[in-house]
Motif scaffolding. Structure first.
Motif, mmCIF file in Angstrom:
data_model
loop_
_atom_site.group_PDB
_atom_site.id
_atom_site.type_symbol
_atom_site.label_atom_id
_atom_site.label_comp_id
_atom_site.label_asym_id
_atom_site.label_seq_id
_atom_site.Cartn_x
_atom_site.Cartn_y
_atom_site.Cartn_z
ATOM 1 N N GLU A 129 -6.448 -10.889 -1.865
ATOM 2 C CA GLU A 129 -7.046 -9.551 -1.870
ATOM 3 C C GLU A 129 -6.377 -8.629 -0.848
ATOM 4 O O GLU A 129 -6.495 -7.400 -0.923
ATOM 5 C CB GLU A 129 -8.555 -9.669 -1.591
ATOM 6 C CG GLU A 129 -9.350 -8.463 -2.018
ATOM 7 C CD GLU A 129 -10.866 -8.688 -1.919
ATOM 8 O OE1 GLU A 129 -11.318 -9.851 -1.985
ATOM 9 O OE2 GLU A 129 -11.585 -7.682 -1.779
ATOM 10 N N LEU A 130 -5.639 -9.228 0.104
ATOM 11 C CA LEU A 130 -4.996 -8.404 1.137
ATOM 12 C C LEU A 130 -4.084 -7.344 0.522
ATOM 13 O O LEU A 130 -3.956 -6.237 1.038
ATOM 14 C CB LEU A 130 -4.187 -9.294 2.096
ATOM 15 C CG LEU A 130 -5.017 -10.186 3.033
ATOM 16 C CD1 LEU A 130 -4.095 -11.105 3.831
ATOM 17 C CD2 LEU A 130 -5.865 -9.329 3.969
ATOM 18 N N LEU A 131 -3.452 -7.701 -0.610
ATOM 19 C CA LEU A 131 -2.491 -6.762 -1.201
ATOM 20 C C LEU A 131 -3.169 -5.579 -1.897
ATOM 21 O O LEU A 131 -2.495 -4.700 -2.403
ATOM 22 C CB LEU A 131 -1.561 -7.506 -2.160
ATOM 23 C CG LEU A 131 -0.620 -8.501 -1.466
ATOM 24 C CD1 LEU A 131 0.313 -9.161 -2.476
ATOM 25 C CD2 LEU A 131 0.188 -7.834 -0.358
ATOM 26 N N SER B 16 -10.623 -0.846 -3.812
ATOM 27 C CA SER B 16 -10.455 -2.019 -2.944
ATOM 28 C C SER B 16 -11.546 -2.065 -1.879
ATOM 29 O O SER B 16 -12.017 -1.035 -1.416
ATOM 30 C CB SER B 16 -9.090 -1.969 -2.256
ATOM 31 O OG SER B 16 -9.009 -2.984 -1.265
ATOM 32 N N ARG B 17 -11.912 -3.306 -1.491
ATOM 33 C CA ARG B 17 -12.826 -3.458 -0.362
ATOM 34 C C ARG B 17 -12.096 -3.246 0.956
ATOM 35 O O ARG B 17 -12.724 -3.129 2.004
ATOM 36 C CB ARG B 17 -13.436 -4.869 -0.380
ATOM 37 C CG ARG B 17 -14.226 -5.167 -1.649
ATOM 38 C CD ARG B 17 -15.089 -6.386 -1.470
ATOM 39 N NE ARG B 17 -14.310 -7.635 -1.433
ATOM 40 C CZ ARG B 17 -14.857 -8.833 -1.226
ATOM 41 N NH1 ARG B 17 -16.153 -8.951 -1.008
ATOM 42 N NH2 ARG B 17 -14.108 -9.921 -1.226
ATOM 43 N N LEU B 18 -10.761 -3.223 0.871
ATOM 44 C CA LEU B 18 -9.950 -3.058 2.078
ATOM 45 C C LEU B 18 -9.581 -1.584 2.236
ATOM 46 O O LEU B 18 -8.487 -1.147 1.872
ATOM 47 C CB LEU B 18 -8.695 -3.935 2.013
ATOM 48 C CG LEU B 18 -8.878 -5.411 2.350
ATOM 49 C CD1 LEU B 18 -9.820 -6.117 1.379
ATOM 50 C CD2 LEU B 18 -7.540 -6.128 2.389
ATOM 51 N N GLN B 19 -10.528 -0.818 2.746
ATOM 52 C CA GLN B 19 -10.308 0.609 2.941
ATOM 53 C C GLN B 19 -9.224 0.846 4.005
ATOM 54 O O GLN B 19 -8.956 -0.020 4.831
ATOM 55 C CB GLN B 19 -11.621 1.264 3.370
ATOM 56 C CG GLN B 19 -12.664 1.296 2.253
ATOM 57 C CD GLN B 19 -12.238 2.211 1.115
ATOM 58 O OE1 GLN B 19 -12.118 3.421 1.287
ATOM 59 N NE2 GLN B 19 -11.969 1.623 -0.042
ATOM 60 N N ALA C 170 0.831 -1.208 0.000
ATOM 61 C CA ALA C 170 0.000 0.000 0.000
ATOM 62 C C ALA C 170 0.863 1.253 0.000
ATOM 63 O O ALA C 170 0.448 2.317 -0.459
ATOM 64 C CB ALA C 170 -0.925 -0.002 1.223
ATOM 65 N N GLY C 171 2.071 1.129 0.556
ATOM 66 C CA GLY C 171 2.929 2.306 0.666
ATOM 67 C C GLY C 171 2.528 3.215 1.813
ATOM 68 O O GLY C 171 3.056 4.319 1.976
ATOM 69 N N SER C 172 1.560 2.779 2.588
ATOM 70 C CA SER C 172 1.148 3.531 3.775
ATOM 71 C C SER C 172 0.357 2.580 4.668
ATOM 72 O O SER C 172 0.151 1.422 4.317
ATOM 73 C CB SER C 172 0.275 4.734 3.396
ATOM 74 O OG SER C 172 -0.958 4.294 2.849
ATOM 75 N N GLY C 173 -0.079 3.080 5.820
ATOM 76 C CA GLY C 173 -0.832 2.212 6.733
ATOM 77 C C GLY C 173 -0.175 2.146 8.093
ATOM 78 O O GLY C 173 0.800 2.867 8.351
ATOM 79 N N HIS C 174 -0.708 1.306 8.930
ATOM 80 C CA HIS C 174 -0.309 1.305 10.339
ATOM 81 C C HIS C 174 0.187 -0.069 10.786
ATOM 82 O O HIS C 174 -0.564 -0.846 11.376
ATOM 83 C CB HIS C 174 -1.490 1.744 11.199
ATOM 84 C CG HIS C 174 -1.967 3.132 10.891
ATOM 85 N ND1 HIS C 174 -2.818 3.416 9.851
ATOM 86 C CD2 HIS C 174 -1.687 4.306 11.485
ATOM 87 C CE1 HIS C 174 -3.046 4.722 9.817
ATOM 88 N NE2 HIS C 174 -2.383 5.288 10.801
#
Lengths: 272, 321
Positions: free
Chosen positions: A89-91, A98-101, A26-30
């Motif tokens: 789909e995790l990637l 994506s459904r992974l907001q 993602a290049g970002s996130g926690h």
């Protein structure tokens, strides 16, 4: 068949690898606050919660309310590994369409029991679900994961009073007590100590554990299920960035993605 | 003329829902006597939850109840529910499109002596900007009862705005009422007054007096703010060519703003706005406040005449010096 301890430990490593891969892609996130909560979620979804990936809307399922919404990567990984959606789909985390907001959007993805991202709101939702269980005469339990820094939000303590007042013994709050928030150490920013005494004073049953010791985690969930007329809070002492040496206990890894080198290093450390 | 506060209509409707729908639950934040949720509380104590003086927690709890299949009506004063708990409404409720009914009592400056802190003047603006939110501002106790019953049957978040003072009942049980469809209160061809809430009674008085002066006023009750009945607005613009908006609320981003958006995009005509003009209220009795803040029949008449004059100027029927 519930997995044994060895299998759960293996799953924890798998989830940690997912978290660094996802945030890297993602290049970002926690990553930090996701890695600290791995055992807490794996213990729930693979050993203690009543749920069925084939029936995400099953009315009698136990609920998991993610109050610290930025820990979405750990929840997404656990849901995918539990069969709610394809692991590949995790990637897509945080990508357009994506459904992974970036923070969980319950209408987008099966398995999510709430939407969150603005801190401090989850415990109230858990209480409402617990009251609904009582009204509907259902015996599901409601788990709610909170960050420690998040406890600085006043609404959490409003909800703490409500849960105790209505004797919601089907509510189990879990504090991912990793001691760090964006601006530094929680105790330096706005201190929480003595946190166990605070919750006890709010009439909660308090359990202190090492949040990375799976046996303690599972025992805490079992103990919480036996408590009557009181909600339970599990204060899980954790390490932010747990499992990856250079991320551990570094506040800077709260909201930063690993680069290519860091990903390779992290995956090497997480190899079986 | 019978007068009743709109909150009484809400209290009645909750009693009816208590009887007819076991999934309806009610929450309040220590204002149950004032909001009339105590009527439900007395009759259905197991389905009533006083959350105490904690509006943010009340809305989160209501959200959880909705997730668990209930139809919660979360109720307290408008300033505290729409203002203080706005992020809870946005993130917890609207983003997840949860079936929570949010009821804000004490809307408007007519709250009176409690002063500016308790006079909610911003809820229309705050709620209509939220995706998935729906909103009703009923004009009297009878309409409030219908709106509340309707809200229970509409999926998703609905905000209902209530008022404190007893106000004239000028709609009847028999009047047709549909969520999202404006009601015509007076036919007319020169200018259209579009309003919401109890102040519509002043609009009717204004229309009657203007009729005596030979001005034909259409009066529309825009009880549903979202979704807005754009067809009724555009028909009024085409057929009368001048619009007056009337609300006991900030005109900026309020009903006035909402109607102006529709007209600017589709069919611009002169618009005059009656309402609060970017100011806080103050303590006073409701009648004196209505005069001071320009919310009376006279203000509506003057606005209608201004809109009419602008229409004539625009058409070239009238030339300024």
């Amino acid at each position: 068949m519930r997995p044994d301890l060895q299998e759960l430990k293996f799953l924890c490593k798998e989830v940690r690898r997912d978290i660094v891969r996802m945030t890297h892609a993602a290049g970002s996130g926690h990553p930090g606050g996701s890695l600290s909560a791995v055992e807490l979620l794996v213990g729930l979804y693979f050993a203690r919660m009543r749920h069925d990936a084939q029936r995400p809307e099953w009315a009698e399922r136990d609920r998991f309310i993610l109050s610290k919404g930025h820990a979405a990567p750990v929840l997404y990984s656990v849901l995918a590994r539990a069969g709610y959606f394809p692991v590949e789909e995790l990637l897509t985390l945080r990508q357009l369409g994506s459904r992974l907001q970036g923070h969980p959007h319950m209408l987008a993805l099966p398995g999510l029991d709430n939407s969150s991202g603005s801190l401090g709101q989850g415990l109230s939702q858990a209480n409402g679900l617990a009251l609904a269980a009582r009204l509907n005469q259902m015996d599901y339990r409601v788990y709610c994961l909170l960050g420690d820094g998040e406890l600085q939000e006043g609404q959490v303590w409003e909800a703490a009073m409500t849960a105790a007042h209505y004797k919601l013994d089907n509510v189990c709050a879990i504090v991912d007590y990793n001691g760090l928030q964006i601006d530094g150490s929680v105790e330096d920013v706005i201190g929480l100590a003595p946190l166990d005494k605070k919750w006890a004073a709010f009439n909660w049953h308090v359990i202190n554990i090492d949040g990375h010791d799976l046996e303690q985690v599972l025992a805490a969930y079992d103990e919480a299920a036996t408590v009557r007329d009181k909600p339970t809070v599990i204060l899980a002492k954790t390490v932010k960035g747990k499992g990856i040496s250079f991320m551990e206990d570094v506040a800077g890894w709260h909201g930063k993605a690993p680069n290519d080198d860091e990903l390779a290093k992290a995956l090497a450390e997480l190899a079986n | 003329m019978i007068k009743k506060p709109t909150r009484d209509g809400y209290g009645n409707a909750l009693l009816m829902l208590g009887e007819s729908n076991p999934d309806v639950v009610v929450l309040d934040a220590d204002l149950a006597m004032s909001t009339r949720t105590n009527w439900f509380w007395e009759k259905y104590p197991d389905r009533f939850f006083d959350i105490g003086i904690a509006e943010q927690d009340m809305l989160g709890t209501a959200a959880g109840l909705a997730m668990g299949g209930k139809i919660p009506f979360a109720t307290t004063y408008g300033v505290f529910i729409a203002g203080r708990a706005w992020d809870q409404i946005r993130t917890t409720i609207c983003y997840a499109n949860l079936n929570v009914k949010i009821v804000g009592a004490h809307g408007g400056i007519s709250v009176g002596p409690d002063g500016a802190t308790h006079q909610a003047l911003e809820e229309i603006a705050l709620m209509r900007v939220l995706p998935n939110m729906q909103m009703i501002v009923p004009c009297d106790a009878v309409e409030t009862q219908k709106a509340t019953l309707a809200a229970a049957a509409i999926p998703g978040p609905v905000y209902i705005r209530l008022t404190r003072e007893p106000t004239p009942i000028f709609t009847s049980e028999e009047d047709e009422w549909h969520f999202g469809r404006a009601n015509l209160l007076r036919s007319g061809s020169d200018v259209t007054i579009i309003g919401c809430g109890p102040i519509l009674y002043e609009a009717l008085l204004a229309a009657d007096q203007l009729a005596q002066q030979g001005v034909s006023c259409r009066v529309i009750n825009m009880h549903t703010i979202k979704p807005l009945d754009e067809a009724a607005i555009l028909a009024a613009a085409r057929e009368t060519g001048a619009i007056v908006t009337v609300e006991e609320h900030q005109v900026n981003a309020g009903l006035g703003g909402a109607i102006a958006e529709v007209l600017v995009k589709n069919y611009p005509v002169p618009v005059e706005m009656v309402g609060i003009k970017d100011t806080f209220g103050e303590s006073g009795n409701p009648d004196d406040l209505a005069v001071k803040y320009g919310l009376t029949k006279k203000n509506i008449m003057a606005a209608a005449l201004r809109a009419l004059e602008r229409k004539w100027v625009r058409r070239g029927d009238l030339y300024r010096d």
